[in-house]
Design an enzyme around this catalytic site. Structure first.
Site, PDB file in Angstrom:
ATOM      1  N   HIS A  19       1.615   4.241  -2.880  1.00  0.00           N
ATOM      2  CA  HIS A  19       1.557   5.697  -2.708  1.00  0.00           C
ATOM      3  C   HIS A  19       2.759   6.353  -3.384  1.00  0.00           C
ATOM      4  O   HIS A  19       2.622   7.373  -4.069  1.00  0.00           O
ATOM      5  CB  HIS A  19       1.568   6.057  -1.218  1.00  0.00           C
ATOM      6  CG  HIS A  19       0.214   6.080  -0.584  1.00  0.00           C
ATOM      7  ND1 HIS A  19      -0.867   6.718  -1.139  1.00  0.00           N
ATOM      8  CD2 HIS A  19      -0.230   5.555   0.607  1.00  0.00           C
ATOM      9  CE1 HIS A  19      -1.924   6.585  -0.345  1.00  0.00           C
ATOM     10  NE2 HIS A  19      -1.557   5.881   0.718  1.00  0.00           N
TER      11      HIS A  19
ATOM     12  N   GLU B 201      -6.622   6.863  -1.424  1.00  0.00           N
ATOM     13  CA  GLU B 201      -6.461   5.688  -0.567  1.00  0.00           C
ATOM     14  C   GLU B 201      -7.002   4.437  -1.245  1.00  0.00           C
ATOM     15  O   GLU B 201      -6.420   3.353  -1.125  1.00  0.00           O
ATOM     16  CB  GLU B 201      -7.172   5.905   0.773  1.00  0.00           C
ATOM     17  CG  GLU B 201      -6.425   6.781   1.751  1.00  0.00           C
ATOM     18  CD  GLU B 201      -5.044   6.251   2.080  1.00  0.00           C
ATOM     19  OE1 GLU B 201      -4.909   5.043   2.358  1.00  0.00           O
ATOM     20  OE2 GLU B 201      -4.099   7.044   2.046  1.00  0.00           O
TER      21      GLU B 201
ATOM     22  N   HIS C  53       0.834  -1.203   0.000  1.00  0.00           N
ATOM     23  CA  HIS C  53       0.000   0.000   0.000  1.00  0.00           C
ATOM     24  C   HIS C  53       0.873   1.259   0.000  1.00  0.00           C
ATOM     25  O   HIS C  53       0.646   2.192  -0.785  1.00  0.00           O
ATOM     26  CB  HIS C  53      -0.905  -0.028   1.236  1.00  0.00           C
ATOM     27  CG  HIS C  53      -1.725   1.206   1.437  1.00  0.00           C
ATOM     28  ND1 HIS C  53      -3.042   1.305   1.046  1.00  0.00           N
ATOM     29  CD2 HIS C  53      -1.413   2.414   2.004  1.00  0.00           C
ATOM     30  CE1 HIS C  53      -3.508   2.506   1.356  1.00  0.00           C
ATOM     31  NE2 HIS C  53      -2.537   3.194   1.956  1.00  0.00           N
ATOM     32  N   GLU C  54       1.885   1.285   0.861  1.00  0.00           N
ATOM     33  CA  GLU C  54       2.750   2.467   0.950  1.00  0.00           C
ATOM     34  C   GLU C  54       3.634   2.614  -0.283  1.00  0.00           C
ATOM     35  O   GLU C  54       3.855   3.731  -0.765  1.00  0.00           O
ATOM     36  CB  GLU C  54       3.608   2.389   2.219  1.00  0.00           C
ATOM     37  CG  GLU C  54       2.818   2.346   3.515  1.00  0.00           C
ATOM     38  CD  GLU C  54       1.840   3.495   3.661  1.00  0.00           C
ATOM     39  OE1 GLU C  54       2.101   4.581   3.102  1.00  0.00           O
ATOM     40  OE2 GLU C  54       0.793   3.314   4.316  1.00  0.00           O
TER      41      GLU C  54
END
EC number: 3.4.24.-
Length: 294
Positions: A151, A224, A147-148
């Site tokens: 980003h 997100e 997930h990071e």
């Protein structure tokens, strides 16, 4: 670089549009009739410099502030199997996402959380909390890392910085225009600035900043979902869903301090009007979005 150029071009186009609107609706004429000696073009440029300047400085210092403010300990040489696994996992995911290897760090917090920051996608930092390592299994932590990394790959840090610069520009610009109009037209101040200018500008800036925060947080919630989808691609959808469910099982999540709140894996929850100012959508909505993907 292309992302920066596109946002700068967009902001310049909006600045031009505002100037055109002022002329079409005769706002400049009204100001001149009331002896409001306000140079709108100069004010637009000054507002953009101030608005973007703060955002760019914050973005440039983001990794330094994370290391100092959050107490992130960067893993230079892995000291144990967990640290080695973290570095290897991020390296593998970064290669799959097509970005440079981020720095990997750990910060001390009982809350399960993680964040990414950095001024560009090839010079980023990915950090996880000690609480996350204690409360999640390896599959769930891998999904959080994905997930990071997503980003970073999506350029979210730069995009959020540029978006904040745009809204800052117009908050500064419009609040000063409102202050000028009230001071000159309503209170008939002929020279310099009267108290009405400063009071009205401050009140207008507070009100416009609230509206701007709603816009920025709306965009934050949208990205997100995209980062969750990216994490599912890098680590597997079932692992990403499992990581979000693990966050649901814990205590109510809290925002990370300051600017890092928008880049955490989770944030504080809220309903009604408060939801407009949340950086993250509800976990259940994020899980449902992943489950709905083909």
């Amino acid at each position: 670089m292309l992302r920066i150029m596109l946002f700068l071009a967009t902001n310049a186009a909006v600045l031009v549009l505002v100037a055109i609107v002022f002329q079409i609706f005769g706002i400049e004429g009204i100001l001149q009739e009331n002896n409001v000696d306000l140079n709108l073009q100069a004010l637009l440029i000054l507002s953009a410099v101030i608005g973007f300047g703060g955002s760019f400085i914050s973005l440039a210092l983001s990794k330094f502030m994370a290391k100092r403010g959050m107490g992130v300990q960067v893993i230079e040489q892995p000291r144990n199997e967990t640290e080695r696994w973290l570095v290897d996992t991020v390296r593998r995911q970064a290669e799959a996402a097509g970005i440079g290897m981020p720095e990997v760090g750990i910060f001390n917090s009982g809350q399960p959380n993680a964040f990414a920051t950095g001024w560009n996608r090839n010079a980023a930092l990915v950090a996880v909390s000690t609480g996350l390592l204690r409360n999640m299994n390896a599959d769930e932590v891998e999904a959080v890392l994905g997930h990071e990394v997503s980003h970073v790959a999506n350029g979210d840090m730069v995009t959020m910085g540029l978006l904040q610069g745009v809204v800052n520009t117009f908050v500064i610009f419009l609040s000063r225009v409102i202050g000028h109009v009230v001071d000159r037209v309503v209170f008939k101040t002929e020279r310099g600035y009267g108290p009405a200018y400063f009071i009205t500008s401050i009140v207008a800036q507070i009100f416009l900043s609230i509206l701007a925060s709603m816009i920025v947080m709306w965009f934050s919630r949208r990205r997100e979902f995209r980062a969750d989808s990216g994490g599912a691609s890098l680590a597997g959808r079932s692992r990403m869903i499992g990581a979000l469910r693990a966050l649901q099982r814990g205590s109510e999540p809290e925002d990370l301090p300051g600017e890092f709140a928008a880049f955490g894996i989770s944030g504080s929850m809220g309903r009604g009007f408060r939801r407009l100012f949340l950086s993250h959508p509800p976990l259940e909505e994020r899980i449902q979005a992943l489950q709905a993907e083909d």
